[in-house]
Motif scaffolding. Sequence first.
Motif, PDB file in Angstrom:
ATOM      1  N   HIS A  28      29.455   1.168  20.799  1.00 48.46           N
ATOM      2  CA  HIS A  28      30.448   0.122  21.001  1.00 48.46           C
ATOM      3  C   HIS A  28      31.477   0.091  19.895  1.00 48.46           C
ATOM      4  O   HIS A  28      32.522  -0.521  20.044  1.00 48.46           O
ATOM      5  CB  HIS A  28      29.747  -1.238  21.090  1.00 48.46           C
ATOM      6  N   ASP A 108      33.575  -3.037  20.976  1.00 52.16           N
ATOM      7  CA  ASP A 108      34.323  -3.308  22.205  1.00 52.16           C
ATOM      8  C   ASP A 108      33.637  -4.306  23.110  1.00 52.16           C
ATOM      9  O   ASP A 108      34.292  -5.003  23.875  1.00 52.16           O
ATOM     10  CB  ASP A 108      34.685  -2.007  22.934  1.00 52.16           C
ATOM     11  N   ASP A 109      32.291  -4.452  23.026  1.00 49.63           N
ATOM     12  CA  ASP A 109      31.654  -5.459  23.884  1.00 49.63           C
ATOM     13  C   ASP A 109      32.019  -6.868  23.430  1.00 49.63           C
ATOM     14  O   ASP A 109      32.268  -7.755  24.247  1.00 49.63           O
ATOM     15  CB  ASP A 109      30.127  -5.270  23.921  1.00 49.63           C
ATOM     16  N   GLU A 110      32.110  -7.064  22.099  1.00 43.37           N
ATOM     17  CA  GLU A 110      32.519  -8.393  21.602  1.00 43.37           C
ATOM     18  C   GLU A 110      33.945  -8.716  22.034  1.00 43.37           C
ATOM     19  O   GLU A 110      34.243  -9.844  22.436  1.00 43.37           O
ATOM     20  CB  GLU A 110      32.437  -8.428  20.074  1.00 43.37           C
ATOM     21  N   ILE A 111      34.830  -7.680  21.958  1.00 39.90           N
ATOM     22  CA  ILE A 111      36.224  -7.900  22.343  1.00 39.90           C
ATOM     23  C   ILE A 111      36.305  -8.290  23.809  1.00 39.90           C
ATOM     24  O   ILE A 111      37.023  -9.212  24.197  1.00 39.90           O
ATOM     25  CB  ILE A 111      37.046  -6.632  22.071  1.00 39.90           C
ATOM     26  N   GLU A 112      35.514  -7.599  24.634  1.00 40.68           N
ATOM     27  CA  GLU A 112      35.520  -7.894  26.066  1.00 40.68           C
ATOM     28  C   GLU A 112      35.060  -9.326  26.314  1.00 40.68           C
ATOM     29  O   GLU A 112      35.684 -10.070  27.081  1.00 40.68           O
ATOM     30  CB  GLU A 112      34.589  -6.911  26.776  1.00 40.68           C
ATOM     31  N   GLU A 115      37.782 -11.718  25.578  1.00 38.23           N
ATOM     32  CA  GLU A 115      38.842 -11.764  26.591  1.00 38.23           C
ATOM     33  C   GLU A 115      38.395 -12.555  27.810  1.00 38.23           C
ATOM     34  O   GLU A 115      39.161 -13.329  28.374  1.00 38.23           O
ATOM     35  CB  GLU A 115      39.231 -10.345  26.987  1.00 38.23           C
ATOM     36  N   ILE A 116      37.127 -12.357  28.224  1.00 40.69           N
ATOM     37  CA  ILE A 116      36.617 -13.109  29.374  1.00 40.69           C
ATOM     38  C   ILE A 116      36.659 -14.607  29.070  1.00 40.69           C
ATOM     39  O   ILE A 116      37.100 -15.408  29.894  1.00 40.69           O
ATOM     40  CB  ILE A 116      35.186 -12.648  29.718  1.00 40.69           C
TER      41      ILE A 116
END
Lengths: 133, 147, 176
Positions: A28, A108-112, A115-116
Amino acid sequence: MELITGLFNYWVVVFLMMIGFYMVISHHNLVKKIVGLNIFQVSVFVFYISMSKIKGATAPILADGIEVYSNPLPHVLILTAIVVGVATTALGLALTVRIKDAFGSIEDDEIEAMEIEECVAEDVDANGKEASP
Amino acid sequence: MLSRTSILRVVSKLLIPPIGLYALYVQFHGDFGPGGGFQAGVIFATVFILYALIFGVTNARLVAPSWLTRAMLASGVLLYAGVGVASMLMGGDFLDYSQLATDPIAGQHLGITLIEFGVGITVAGAMITIFLIFDGRIRVDDDDEDG
Amino acid sequence: MVVTAYALVQIRSLFAVAMMSGIYSLLAASLYLVMDAVDVAFTEAAVGAGISTVLMLGTLALTTRMEKVTHKPGLTPLLIVVATGALLIYATFDMPPYGDPAAPIHNGVSARFIERSGEEVGPPNIVTSVLASYRGYDTLGEVTVIFTAAVGVMALIGRGRSRRRKKSDDPEAPNT
């Protein structure tokens, strides 16, 4: 036996390529993804260079008394590709720094998830305004 | 911290001139042995980065201010393309160096030397610029944390 | 080299990853040297072991030093990778053996470069003559890519806060 020695270089290339690929899709962390891309890139370089090698040949610099040279064309392609590669890597790292500034994270999972959350918050706002009058 | 370590300072002072000289050798000897503009540019940038790491980026910025590295970045590409246009003006195709001198071989030699120089300038300029930008960014972050 | 690459996957400390990727490039450079590509080995050693490690460390200073410890990535990526790898290995059985002078790659224009570049272009280093003369247009493109990448880095992180800060510090800024 000849099959193994003849194709061993391609197998090394495939193995390195897959390590890079695995790093890109399973990690990630964005910096690690870029390192994975670099591994992938170097494996492609090794592939090109190993194709250009001829048994018993020398480096492609003209000299008296040498008959067989390795193929110079892949060398040229890879030479420029390496320098372009480091320039694009720098661009990728710069993007990572910007993402860190914008989101405070390079996973990138935290960023996603962030955003959600933002989208959900906007939806709630919109619904609230419609419902109130 | 690094700048206070005297061994590093002395050794790097001894090393920097030979590395710089070597970069020039690689640049202009690329026709005969391995080497050329790409490698020379990178080695030249390495000299600069070594200097910046040991003696501090503030000193390094005095040696190569950012307008200079940006000018290097652009002028290398311009020089390369300019050689192409020049060969076109002298009656050949774009980047056909044989027209640059009366003798085709001499023309080729001149053309290759010029464009390798252009490549070297651009690569060195690009690497130093990127390094300085990253450093400038780190400095801004540090200031934010302090203040 | 394979061991280094595997270590790169496993290590969580990004600082160690930066160092290991430097070692990886250096090993790649020695491999190129064995395969007669002196120019390429030279470039890889200078770029990979020098510049990109410094850039990587610069990024780490700006972001974070440790990769976040997450749960195991699961089996799906591994399956995809193994399947792709198996396909690629299957494809290698059609490749010419290593060092074969009759391989298709040597039947193209390269033979002409080797034969004629001495008289047509001059420099004894064939790589230089192909790079600068026969494929000069291509190299111009590559240089432009490097230029664009540097400009892109400038646009992404070069300006922004540092410039705004300067303006707010400088009392004469509004007049200009």
